[in-house]
Design a protein around this motif. Structure first.
Motif, PDB file in Angstrom:
ATOM      1  N   ILE A 164     -20.891  -3.597   4.437  1.00 30.62           N
ATOM      2  CA  ILE A 164     -19.775  -4.189   3.694  1.00 30.62           C
ATOM      3  C   ILE A 164     -19.070  -3.137   2.846  1.00 30.62           C
ATOM      4  O   ILE A 164     -17.835  -3.109   2.746  1.00 30.62           O
ATOM      5  N   THR A 165     -19.824  -2.224   2.248  1.00 26.40           N
ATOM      6  CA  THR A 165     -19.219  -1.152   1.442  1.00 26.40           C
ATOM      7  C   THR A 165     -18.347  -0.255   2.298  1.00 26.40           C
ATOM      8  O   THR A 165     -17.230   0.129   1.904  1.00 26.40           O
ATOM      9  N   ALA A 166     -18.809   0.103   3.502  1.00 22.36           N
ATOM     10  CA  ALA A 166     -18.039   0.959   4.395  1.00 22.36           C
ATOM     11  C   ALA A 166     -16.739   0.278   4.824  1.00 22.36           C
ATOM     12  O   ALA A 166     -15.674   0.905   4.872  1.00 22.36           O
ATOM     13  N   VAL A 167     -16.802  -1.024   5.145  1.00 24.68           N
ATOM     14  CA  VAL A 167     -15.597  -1.758   5.562  1.00 24.68           C
ATOM     15  C   VAL A 167     -14.595  -1.825   4.411  1.00 24.68           C
ATOM     16  O   VAL A 167     -13.383  -1.648   4.610  1.00 24.68           O
ATOM     17  N   PHE A 168     -15.054  -2.045   3.195  1.00 27.96           N
ATOM     18  CA  PHE A 168     -14.174  -2.120   2.040  1.00 27.96           C
ATOM     19  C   PHE A 168     -13.467  -0.787   1.792  1.00 27.96           C
ATOM     20  O   PHE A 168     -12.252  -0.755   1.529  1.00 27.96           O
ATOM     21  N   ILE A 169     -14.208   0.320   1.877  1.00 27.65           N
ATOM     22  CA  ILE A 169     -13.603   1.646   1.653  1.00 27.65           C
ATOM     23  C   ILE A 169     -12.559   1.938   2.716  1.00 27.65           C
ATOM     24  O   ILE A 169     -11.466   2.446   2.433  1.00 27.65           O
ATOM     25  N   ASN A 170     -12.840   1.593   3.981  1.00 27.11           N
ATOM     26  CA  ASN A 170     -11.886   1.825   5.066  1.00 27.11           C
ATOM     27  C   ASN A 170     -10.614   1.007   4.850  1.00 27.11           C
ATOM     28  O   ASN A 170      -9.496   1.499   5.039  1.00 27.11           O
ATOM     29  N   TYR A 171     -10.768  -0.261   4.454  1.00 28.75           N
ATOM     30  CA  TYR A 171      -9.610  -1.120   4.198  1.00 28.75           C
ATOM     31  C   TYR A 171      -8.787  -0.586   3.028  1.00 28.75           C
ATOM     32  O   TYR A 171      -7.552  -0.586   3.069  1.00 28.75           O
ATOM     33  N   TRP A 172      -9.452  -0.099   1.984  1.00 25.40           N
ATOM     34  CA  TRP A 172      -8.740   0.423   0.803  1.00 25.40           C
ATOM     35  C   TRP A 172      -7.924   1.661   1.153  1.00 25.40           C
ATOM     36  O   TRP A 172      -6.793   1.823   0.717  1.00 25.40           O
ATOM     37  N   GLN A 173      -8.465   2.549   1.978  1.00 22.69           N
ATOM     38  CA  GLN A 173      -7.732   3.749   2.383  1.00 22.69           C
ATOM     39  C   GLN A 173      -6.501   3.400   3.216  1.00 22.69           C
ATOM     40  O   GLN A 173      -5.433   3.986   3.053  1.00 22.69           O
ATOM     41  N   LYS A 174      -6.648   2.433   4.149  1.00 22.16           N
ATOM     42  CA  LYS A 174      -5.508   2.037   4.971  1.00 22.16           C
ATOM     43  C   LYS A 174      -4.422   1.382   4.113  1.00 22.16           C
ATOM     44  O   LYS A 174      -3.223   1.627   4.315  1.00 22.16           O
ATOM     45  N   SER A 175      -4.822   0.571   3.133  1.00 18.27           N
ATOM     46  CA  SER A 175      -3.843  -0.072   2.260  1.00 18.27           C
ATOM     47  C   SER A 175      -3.093   0.954   1.434  1.00 18.27           C
ATOM     48  O   SER A 175      -1.881   0.842   1.205  1.00 18.27           O
ATOM     49  N   LYS A 176      -3.788   1.992   0.999  1.00 20.70           N
ATOM     50  CA  LYS A 176      -3.151   3.043   0.200  1.00 20.70           C
ATOM     51  C   LYS A 176      -2.094   3.780   1.014  1.00 20.70           C
ATOM     52  O   LYS A 176      -1.018   4.103   0.525  1.00 20.70           O
ATOM     53  N   LYS A 177      -2.377   4.045   2.299  1.00 20.99           N
ATOM     54  CA  LYS A 177      -1.401   4.725   3.162  1.00 20.99           C
ATOM     55  C   LYS A 177      -0.174   3.847   3.396  1.00 20.99           C
ATOM     56  O   LYS A 177       0.955   4.328   3.406  1.00 20.99           O
ATOM     57  N   ASN A 178      -0.378   2.556   3.609  1.00 18.74           N
ATOM     58  CA  ASN A 178       0.743   1.651   3.842  1.00 18.74           C
ATOM     59  C   ASN A 178       1.659   1.584   2.628  1.00 18.74           C
ATOM     60  O   ASN A 178       2.893   1.563   2.745  1.00 18.74           O
ATOM     61  N   ILE A 179       1.096   1.557   1.426  1.00 16.03           N
ATOM     62  CA  ILE A 179       1.905   1.516   0.203  1.00 16.03           C
ATOM     63  C   ILE A 179       2.737   2.781   0.066  1.00 16.03           C
ATOM     64  O   ILE A 179       3.905   2.764  -0.323  1.00 16.03           O
ATOM     65  N   TYR A 180       2.196   3.927   0.443  1.00 16.82           N
ATOM     66  CA  TYR A 180       2.911   5.200   0.349  1.00 16.82           C
ATOM     67  C   TYR A 180       4.101   5.237   1.305  1.00 16.82           C
ATOM     68  O   TYR A 180       5.194   5.662   0.962  1.00 16.82           O
ATOM     69  N   HIS A 181       3.926   4.755   2.549  1.00 17.97           N
ATOM     70  CA  HIS A 181       5.004   4.797   3.546  1.00 17.97           C
ATOM     71  C   HIS A 181       6.080   3.757   3.255  1.00 17.97           C
ATOM     72  O   HIS A 181       7.224   3.898   3.718  1.00 17.97           O
ATOM     73  N   GLN A 182       5.755   2.692   2.529  1.00 22.91           N
ATOM     74  CA  GLN A 182       6.740   1.655   2.255  1.00 22.91           C
ATOM     75  C   GLN A 182       7.490   1.864   0.942  1.00 22.91           C
ATOM     76  O   GLN A 182       8.231   0.999   0.494  1.00 22.91           O
ATOM     77  N   SER A 183       7.339   3.020   0.255  1.00 23.96           N
ATOM     78  CA  SER A 183       8.033   3.284  -1.007  1.00 23.96           C
ATOM     79  C   SER A 183       9.530   3.454  -0.781  1.00 23.96           C
ATOM     80  O   SER A 183       9.967   3.878   0.292  1.00 23.96           O
ATOM     81  N   ASP A 184      10.386   3.086  -1.793  1.00 25.41           N
ATOM     82  CA  ASP A 184      11.856   3.127  -1.665  1.00 25.41           C
ATOM     83  C   ASP A 184      12.354   4.552  -1.456  1.00 25.41           C
ATOM     84  O   ASP A 184      11.860   5.501  -2.070  1.00 25.41           O
ATOM     85  N   TYR A 185      13.377   4.688  -0.586  1.00 27.68           N
ATOM     86  CA  TYR A 185      14.020   5.973  -0.369  1.00 27.68           C
ATOM     87  C   TYR A 185      15.081   6.197  -1.447  1.00 27.68           C
ATOM     88  O   TYR A 185      15.864   5.316  -1.726  1.00 27.68           O
ATOM     89  N   MET A 186      15.020   7.359  -2.077  1.00 27.31           N
ATOM     90  CA  MET A 186      15.973   7.689  -3.145  1.00 27.31           C
ATOM     91  C   MET A 186      17.138   8.489  -2.564  1.00 27.31           C
ATOM     92  O   MET A 186      16.922   9.506  -1.900  1.00 27.31           O
ATOM     93  N   ASN A 187      18.400   8.035  -2.790  1.00 26.84           N
ATOM     94  CA  ASN A 187      19.604   8.709  -2.323  1.00 26.84           C
ATOM     95  C   ASN A 187      19.875   9.921  -3.207  1.00 26.84           C
ATOM     96  O   ASN A 187      20.209   9.799  -4.377  1.00 26.84           O
ATOM     97  N   MET A 188      19.739  11.127  -2.627  1.00 26.23           N
ATOM     98  CA  MET A 188      19.907  12.380  -3.369  1.00 26.23           C
ATOM     99  C   MET A 188      21.282  13.004  -3.152  1.00 26.23           C
ATOM    100  O   MET A 188      21.508  14.164  -3.476  1.00 26.23           O
ATOM    101  N   THR A 189      22.246  12.231  -2.554  1.00 28.51           N
ATOM    102  CA  THR A 189      23.595  12.781  -2.324  1.00 28.51           C
ATOM    103  C   THR A 189      24.290  13.027  -3.654  1.00 28.51           C
ATOM    104  O   THR A 189      24.338  12.138  -4.495  1.00 28.51           O
TER     105      THR A 189
END
Length: 215
Positions: A164-189
């Protein structure tokens, strides 16, 4: 079972284990003897080295006598081709291995048996609790759950805990990656003031609205 023996030989057989639950035991020493003796002595010995003589009984054609070690309550009884040693008021520290010794004392030659395999006497102890004047006996050293069941259950719980500990750690890492890729894009023009369109700003840069900063 005792095989036949040559003359002037003694062979002794004992039960290997004797459980004592009520502090009273009867240890039987079966023996065979093919000699000419008329006076005999049988004794019970305690310990692997037979260092302690618990009690003895001697007999001939006319009389029988018996005696006991003061630390034991023991009596020897001769009955045809066996000797019975009766013990009572036994305590837990008297749990040990016991050996029977049979001796042909008279007439010569003097002979005695070779050491037998002995009998382990296991004295079980009970505690007595008094609840409302009713005694309740509780046996000592008796577990309700066998040891192997406890070990197996502990192993299974440890395995599932790790899984159960291993499954929880794996799920937490995947959730962290998804949050990073879904962050808002900032317009730098870059933006330029409306009255400086021709001062080095690219034509695609939108006009900056300064009225939003006025109070």
């Amino acid at each position: 079972f005792l095989p036949s023996l040559p003359e002037n030989k003694i062979l002794v057989a004992q039960h290997p284990l004797l459980i004592v639950a009520n502090k009273t035991a009867a240890l039987v020493c079966n023996y065979t003897y093919n000699g000419t003796g008329k006076e005999f002595r049988a004794s019970l010995h305690k310990g692997t080295d037979s260092a302690v003589e618990v009690c003895f009984v001697s007999w001939n054609t006319t009389k029988i006598s018996s005696n006991s070690n003061k630390e034991f309550n023991c009596q020897g009884i001769h009955d045809k081709d066996k000797v019975i040693f009766k013990l009572w008021n036994m305590s837990a520290d008297q749990t040990d291995i016991y050996f029977c010794k049979i001796e042909a004392m008279y007439p010569p030659p003097y002979v005695y048996n070779e050491k037998s395999n002995g009998t382990v006497i296991h004295v079980k102890v009970f505690f007595v609790l008094f609840l409302k004047e009713t005694p309740i006996q509780i046996q000592e050293h008796q577990s309700a759950v066998p040891l192997w069941i406890m070990v197996a259950v502990t192993g299974v719980l440890a395995f599932y805990s790790t899984l159960i500990t291993a499954v929880f750690i794996n799920y937490w890492q995947k959730s962290k990656k998804n949050i990073y890729h879904q962050s808002d894009y900032m317009n730098m023009t870059p933006r330029h003031p409306p009255y400086q369109k021709n001062k080095g700003y690219p034509s695609y840069a939108p006009t900056r609205d300064y009225t939003a900063y006025r109070s």
